[in-house]
Design a protein around this motif. Structure first.
Motif, PDB file in Angstrom:
ATOM      1  N   GLY A   1       0.787  -1.227   0.000  1.00 50.69           N
ATOM      2  CA  GLY A   1       0.000   0.000   0.000  1.00 50.69           C
ATOM      3  C   GLY A   1       0.815   1.271   0.000  1.00 50.69           C
ATOM      4  O   GLY A   1       2.014   1.287   0.292  1.00 50.69           O
ATOM      5  N   ALA A   2       0.105   2.336  -0.325  1.00 51.74           N
ATOM      6  CA  ALA A   2       0.719   3.653  -0.478  1.00 51.74           C
ATOM      7  C   ALA A   2       1.219   4.222   0.842  1.00 51.74           C
ATOM      8  O   ALA A   2       2.230   4.932   0.876  1.00 51.74           O
ATOM      9  N   GLU A   3       0.522   3.937   1.943  1.00 52.27           N
ATOM     10  CA  GLU A   3       0.939   4.512   3.228  1.00 52.27           C
ATOM     11  C   GLU A   3       2.323   4.004   3.639  1.00 52.27           C
ATOM     12  O   GLU A   3       3.172   4.778   4.088  1.00 52.27           O
ATOM     13  N   ALA A   4       2.564   2.719   3.480  1.00 58.18           N
ATOM     14  CA  ALA A   4       3.877   2.158   3.806  1.00 58.18           C
ATOM     15  C   ALA A   4       4.931   2.698   2.850  1.00 58.18           C
ATOM     16  O   ALA A   4       6.055   3.017   3.260  1.00 58.18           O
ATOM     17  N   GLU A   5       4.566   2.825   1.584  1.00 57.05           N
ATOM     18  CA  GLU A   5       5.492   3.389   0.584  1.00 57.05           C
ATOM     19  C   GLU A   5       5.883   4.812   0.966  1.00 57.05           C
ATOM     20  O   GLU A   5       7.061   5.188   0.921  1.00 57.05           O
ATOM     21  N   GLN A   6       4.908   5.616   1.362  1.00 57.07           N
ATOM     22  CA  GLN A   6       5.172   7.005   1.763  1.00 57.07           C
ATOM     23  C   GLN A   6       6.050   7.057   3.012  1.00 57.07           C
ATOM     24  O   GLN A   6       6.930   7.922   3.122  1.00 57.07           O
ATOM     25  N   ALA A   7       5.824   6.149   3.939  1.00 58.97           N
ATOM     26  CA  ALA A   7       6.655   6.105   5.145  1.00 58.97           C
ATOM     27  C   ALA A   7       8.107   5.822   4.775  1.00 58.97           C
ATOM     28  O   ALA A   7       9.027   6.466   5.293  1.00 58.97           O
ATOM     29  N   LEU A   8       8.313   4.877   3.875  1.00 52.87           N
ATOM     30  CA  LEU A   8       9.673   4.559   3.438  1.00 52.87           C
ATOM     31  C   LEU A   8      10.302   5.736   2.693  1.00 52.87           C
ATOM     32  O   LEU A   8      11.479   6.055   2.909  1.00 52.87           O
ATOM     33  N   LEU A   9       9.543   6.378   1.854  1.00 51.04           N
ATOM     34  CA  LEU A   9      10.055   7.559   1.140  1.00 51.04           C
ATOM     35  C   LEU A   9      10.464   8.642   2.123  1.00 51.04           C
ATOM     36  O   LEU A   9      11.499   9.302   1.947  1.00 51.04           O
ATOM     37  N   GLY A  10       9.673   8.836   3.156  1.00 47.24           N
ATOM     38  CA  GLY A  10      10.012   9.826   4.168  1.00 47.24           C
ATOM     39  C   GLY A  10      11.301   9.496   4.901  1.00 47.24           C
ATOM     40  O   GLY A  10      12.061  10.399   5.282  1.00 47.24           O
ATOM     41  N   LEU A  11      11.569   8.225   5.084  1.00 49.74           N
ATOM     42  CA  LEU A  11      12.788   7.812   5.773  1.00 49.74           C
ATOM     43  C   LEU A  11      14.048   8.067   4.939  1.00 49.74           C
ATOM     44  O   LEU A  11      15.153   8.090   5.492  1.00 49.74           O
ATOM     45  N   LEU A  12      13.895   8.276   3.653  1.00 48.79           N
ATOM     46  CA  LEU A  12      15.050   8.601   2.811  1.00 48.79           C
ATOM     47  C   LEU A  12      15.671   9.934   3.209  1.00 48.79           C
ATOM     48  O   LEU A  12      16.818  10.213   2.857  1.00 48.79           O
ATOM     49  N   GLU A  13      14.918  10.745   3.929  1.00 51.39           N
ATOM     50  CA  GLU A  13      15.388  12.062   4.371  1.00 51.39           C
ATOM     51  C   GLU A  13      15.927  12.043   5.801  1.00 51.39           C
ATOM     52  O   GLU A  13      16.315  13.086   6.324  1.00 51.39           O
ATOM     53  N   ASP A  14      15.952  10.885   6.450  1.00 55.72           N
ATOM     54  CA  ASP A  14      16.387  10.817   7.839  1.00 55.72           C
ATOM     55  C   ASP A  14      17.864  11.159   7.955  1.00 55.72           C
ATOM     56  O   ASP A  14      18.648  10.918   7.033  1.00 55.72           O
ATOM     57  N   GLU A  15      18.253  11.687   9.104  1.00 58.25           N
ATOM     58  CA  GLU A  15      19.652  12.062   9.322  1.00 58.25           C
ATOM     59  C   GLU A  15      20.560  10.852   9.505  1.00 58.25           C
ATOM     60  O   GLU A  15      21.766  10.947   9.299  1.00 58.25           O
TER      61      GLU A  15
END
Length: 170
Positions: A139-153
């Motif tokens: 699903g899209a929600e898990a995909e978005q969560a992973l995409l957001g983690l690409l910006e983690d420090e």
């Protein structure tokens, strides 16, 4: 949880070179039940209510021995961020195995949170388990969560998110 209950349940844990001292049947008999899965849920609830770290560890053993499912989801989500125990990696692993979209927010949080007792872990095992859990949820929600983690420090978080995104797209 009574000490004799937790002692019995923790004796059911196996380790390399050590045989299981307590069987599933021993546990069911001790708790006077035939429903191990229901027992695990009950023990999780009791441990959470009492904020009992030893009880939670024992409940996790029961859940892993007898199974767990959607009826455990809400409790596992709550336990993912609870600061009173040290079972976060086990809870995240259980939540990940459910592959339920309802766990996305909790797994996303676990991917970036470092409980104080895990400050020493440079490999970020909790984060890695949470990210792999996100990778296994459709699903899209898990995909978005992973995409957001690409910006983690944290480099490990970014790399693991990238691995999961590639795996999902393969």
């Amino acid at each position: 949880m009574r000490p004799e209950d937790s002692d019995l349940l923790l004796a059911a844990v196996t380790a390399p070179g050590r045989e299981r001292e307590v069987t599933r049947d021993d546990i069911l008999r001790h708790f006077n039940t035939t429903d191990g899965r229901g027992l695990g849920l009950r023990l999780l609830r009791e441990a959470a209510l009492e904020r009992d770290p030893v009880g939670l560890e024992a409940a996790v053993v029961v859940c892993n021995l007898f199974g767990f499912g959607a009826e455990h989801l809400e409790l596992l989500i709550d336990l993912t961020s609870a600061g009173w125990h040290e079972q976060h990696e086990n809870v995240v692993s259980m939540l990940s195995k459910l592959r339920d979209p309802g766990g996305v927010v909790a797994l996303r949080c676990a991917a970036t949170w470092v409980p104080s007792y895990l400050d020493w872990d440079e490999n970020r095992a909790l984060a890695v388990k949470a990210i792999w859990g996100l990778g296994g949820i459709a699903g899209a929600e898990a995909e978005q969560a992973l995409l957001g983690l690409l910006e983690d420090e944290d480099e490990i978080v970014r790399e693991e998110a990238e691995v999961q995104l590639r795996r999902r797209r393969a």
